[in-house]
Design an enzyme around this catalytic site. Structure first.
Site, mmCIF file in Angstrom:
data_model
loop_
_atom_site.group_PDB
_atom_site.id
_atom_site.type_symbol
_atom_site.label_atom_id
_atom_site.label_comp_id
_atom_site.label_asym_id
_atom_site.label_seq_id
_atom_site.Cartn_x
_atom_site.Cartn_y
_atom_site.Cartn_z
ATOM 1 N N ASP A 471 0.829 -1.204 0.000
ATOM 2 C CA ASP A 471 0.000 0.000 0.000
ATOM 3 C C ASP A 471 0.867 1.259 0.000
ATOM 4 O O ASP A 471 2.075 1.212 0.287
ATOM 5 C CB ASP A 471 -0.872 -0.029 1.270
ATOM 6 C CG ASP A 471 -2.187 0.683 1.095
ATOM 7 O OD1 ASP A 471 -2.327 1.450 0.133
ATOM 8 O OD2 ASP A 471 -3.075 0.464 1.942
ATOM 9 N N ASP A 532 -10.867 1.844 -2.915
ATOM 10 C CA ASP A 532 -11.392 1.497 -1.588
ATOM 11 C C ASP A 532 -12.909 1.449 -1.629
ATOM 12 O O ASP A 532 -13.546 0.968 -0.697
ATOM 13 C CB ASP A 532 -10.955 2.543 -0.551
ATOM 14 C CG ASP A 532 -9.544 2.267 -0.041
ATOM 15 O OD1 ASP A 532 -8.967 1.232 -0.430
ATOM 16 O OD2 ASP A 532 -9.022 3.091 0.743
#
Ligand code: GLA
Length: 761
Positions: A471, A532
């Protein structure tokens, strides 16, 4: 194939030609990029300039009709009469004038290996055009790699400085001067949670800039874009596509000039770019990827999809079916313990899932996003025995084990920062600018890169890690230009050193979702977490935009809880699955909170997906024009197909619905079957009253209890049709109207969907 005749160069792919020539003053003149033509067509196709214009700046005083401004170029420069946007700007003793002239060429079999930046691989041939500056000690090489089967040509450039230090202010990967009228651009815009929405606009005189200033490719403007003729649609017409193998700040511009030349440029962002190029050194641009189709947008997308799958994606996972995963993040956040994780894994295993991913929160002081980044020691209070024992228990269950890391960032509240504050990237003399409470690590430093390589490699090797979710959760700030170029080079070095020796690891990259969805990252990570936002209705736009340029095998797509955590929208489980099935499927929710009915639906979804996984992940992808409130997509391998129709909202008394399927054999006969699934009882509210033999309170606890285990089976739809009838579109069974019910009626539902499997009979 590359042909050369009388200083004219023709690069052919199966369906396209790229044509340019060296003109009488030794400038590379662009002639054509489009459908297949002959090298002898150069004169007829070339831009005509037999006339002198008022205000023209003459390149040669004796030649009144030769002006660089009216010449389509292979690489534009400033200072000798071309007033369009220059492809390169280099400051030498205060002057910006450049004039690169043809010197020689080479044709190389296969790839031209240039160290420094990731690039595509496996091309047929590479043409290198060697140019020399008219008076300064600079040389410029233009590279053209040809990928015949995928109808792709890639371009990049290298500048060599043979003289004293110069300052490079701009250097594009490619410049393409199109002589086509009535053009429309299409590009992907967005932000966190709403990435890659397709935006189309007419190209009018002036310049449209698509760029990123965030240090990374960013969700604001994805580096991919297309230019199409106004009359082009998904299945017809001319379209040119562009992308960049680059993860840093990018800049693309589309400029239409006063005489109809449309200059398209793409490369690294040159705002604040000031790169000292020392004597005897060179500068390499990232690779630009170009494709053309005269068969519409779907066909252009298929060129990019094939190209990425064959010539960008690496590792053992290149063509391998990707596992169905369960991720701990949306279900647990930071709040978990080993027992909870094992329970989640064991439920996932029972439902057929194959990979367990432990997301954020497993190391150091990381109980919230305020602290811990930079550290790699497992939190043994949450996970007694550490990662090794957890990984073993997961493997013992028969699942793969994956783990989340964010190695490019550091929290000031971490053991690493306390020991090495100098690893963090801050502007001297200023208060640090934080993003999600974190600073970035300075990847231009060798010691920082070594620290990351050592720790992530150890994490993988010591703990039997099969999958990494890497990430990166913030934008760069205040550090751009040449520094960004170095930083991204540092990132690539780290990824290369960790993942190239470990091709068995499935690497999924992520940047708060799709904030770094680009070909540079795809050279290392076969898949990227698209957003997301897992709300399937929001995902329709996100995945549809992505599908213009990126294949399903590159998109992570998960089923999450309803109501959705960001939109609070309630959606049927079937629709959440149908949309996620158009990518690499995963589940990201607390399975312990599901009803027995939901669990059994999920078990069926996973089995269905696994049975047709190659089709979903690697099939050719088709978008269909939006119809009323439906979005419709298809995947096919030419023998069978799957189609998904998602409804945004229901309208009363709707007209007929069609199902269109492309890419199958028109002569063959196919069975078309809808996917078996159940609607929840509460979708029918008080109408249940009419369907049940006995009178019960439809809002009462009895019905609620029954609804946990039983649903109402969706209508089974079965049709038989030839490939050619499917291409025309077959009419689907009627939708429920409220005038009565029988087993043929499809249930409409806002955000409802139908999924079909089409197989040869
Ligand atoms: C980012 C990612 C999420 C999740 C969290 C964890 O937001 O995009 O998927 O991993 O970080 O902090």
């Amino acid at each position: 194939m590359i042909s050369v005749k009388d200083r004219t160069f023709l690069l052919d792919t199966e369906n396209t030609s790229y044509l340019f020539r060296i003109d009488k003053y030794n400038h590379p003149e662009h002639i054509h990029y489009g459908n297949r033509v002959r090298i002898e067509d150069a004169e007829a196709l070339a831009y005509k300039h037999f006339i002198s214009y008022g205000t023209t700046v003459l390149y040669d005083e004796k030649d009144e009709t030769y002006c660089l401004d009216h010449l389509p170029m292979e690489y534009g420069t400033y200072g000798r009469g071309d007033f369009k946007t220059p492809s390169i700007e280099c400051e030498i003793d205060g002057s910006y004038t450049l004039d690169f002239l043809y010197d020689s060429y080479e044709i190389i079999e296969g790839d031209m290996k240039i160290d420094g930046l990731p690039s595509s691989y496996g091309c047929e041939k590479t043409l290198v055009l060697h140019l020399k500056e008219a008076v300064k000690p600079l040389r410029l090489d233009l590279f053209y790699a040809v990928y015949p089967k995928e109808d792709v040509i890639t371009r990049r450039a290298v500048l060599y400085n043979d003289g004293e230090e110069v300052i490079l202010h701009k250097m594009m990967s490619c410049c393409l001067d199109l002589t086509e009228k009535e053009l429309v651009s299409g590009s992907l815009h967005g932000a966190w949670d709403k990435e890659t929405h397709l935006e189309e606009r007419e190209i009018v005189p002036g310049t449209l800039v698509l760029s990123s200033r965030t240090g990374f490719s960013s969700a604001k403007n994805n580096p991919a874009f297309f230019i199409r003729r106004k009359d082009t649609d998904e299945d017809h017409g001319k379209v040119w596509g562009f992308n960049l193998v680059w993860t840093g700040e990018h800049h693309s511009s589309i400029s239409l000039d006063e005489y109809g030349i449309c200059r398209v440029e793409t490369g690294i962002n040159h705002e604040r770019f000031s790169y000292p190029l020392k004597k005897g050194t060179s500068f390499l641009t990232p690779e630009a990827v170009l494709s053309y189709s005269d068969k519409g947008l779907n066909n252009l997308s298929s060129h990019f999809h094939h190209f990425i799958r064959e010539h960008i994606t690496r590792s053992d996972w290149k063509k391998k079916e990707r596992p169905v995963l369960i991720n701990s993040w949306e279900g647990f956040g930071f709040d978990f313990n080993k027992d909870g994780l094992l329970k989640l894994a064991s439920s996932a295993k029972k439902l057929g899932m194959e990979l367990f991913v432990l997301d954020d929160g497993w190391f150091g002081r990381r109980n919230s996003d305020l602290r811990g980044l930079g550290d790699y020691d497992p939190n043994t209070r949450k996970i007694p025995g550490g990662i090794k024992s957890l990984s073993k228990e997961i493997h013992d269950m028969g699942m793969l084990f994956g783990i989340w890391v964010e190695p490019e960032a550091i929290n000031t509240d971490s053991a690493l920062y306390e020991a090495h504050p100098e690893y963090a990237l801050v502007e001297e003399g200023r208060k640090p600018v934080l993003g999600r409470h974190e600073l970035l690590m300075d990847l231009t430093r060798q010691d920082v890169r070594d620290y990351i390589v050592e720790n992530v490699s150890k994490l993988i090797d010591d703990n039997h890690v099969d999958y990494i979710k890497w990430d990166m959760n913030r934008h760069h700030c205040g550090i751009s230009g040449a520094y960004d170029y170095e930083y991204i080079g540092g990132l690539y070095d780290v990824l290369e050193r960790i993942f190239t020796p470990r091709p068995h690891v499935l690497f999924e990259s992520c940047a708060s979702g799709g904030n770094r969805f680009d070909l540079g990252m795809l050279c290392y990570s076969p898949q990227i977490w698209s957003s997301d936002d897992t709300d399937p209705i929001e995902r329709l736009d996100i995945q549809k935009g992505l599908s213009c340029f990126y294949p399903q095998s590159a998109m992570g797509a998960h089923v999450s809880a309803s109501p959705h955590s960001q939109t609070l929208r309630k959606t049927p489980l079937e629709t959440r699955f149908a949309v996620a099935a158009l990518g690499c499927l995963g589940y990201e929710l607390d399975l312990g909170r599901l009803t027995p009915l939901e669990k059994s639906e999920i078990a069926h979804q996973v089995a269905y997906y696994k049975e047709n996984r190659a089709l979903f992940q690697y099939g050719d992808f088709y978008r269909f024009p939006k119809e009323e409130d439906y979005e419709c997509f298809e995947v096919t391998d030419g023998k069978k197909a799957a189609a998904v129709k998602v409804r945004r909202s229901v309208h009363a008394a709707p007209i007929f619905d069609k199902l269109l399927i492309k890419g199958l054999d028109p002569e063959k006969i196919y069975s078309i079957t809808s996917r078996d699934h159940n609607h929840t009882i509460d979708s029918f509210g008080h109408l249940l009253q009419h369907a049940l033999p006995v009178k019960v309170n439809t809002d009462g606890s009895l019905i609620k209890a029954v609804g946990r285990i039983k649903g109402l089976s969706a209508a089974k739809q079965e049709y038989t049709a030839s490939g050619s009838a499917l291409e025309n579109g077959i009419l689907l069974d009627n939708l429920f109207l409220g005038t009565g019910y029988n087993e043929h009626l499809r249930i409409p539902l806002d955000y409802g969907s139908d999924m079909y499997l089409i197989k040869e009979k």
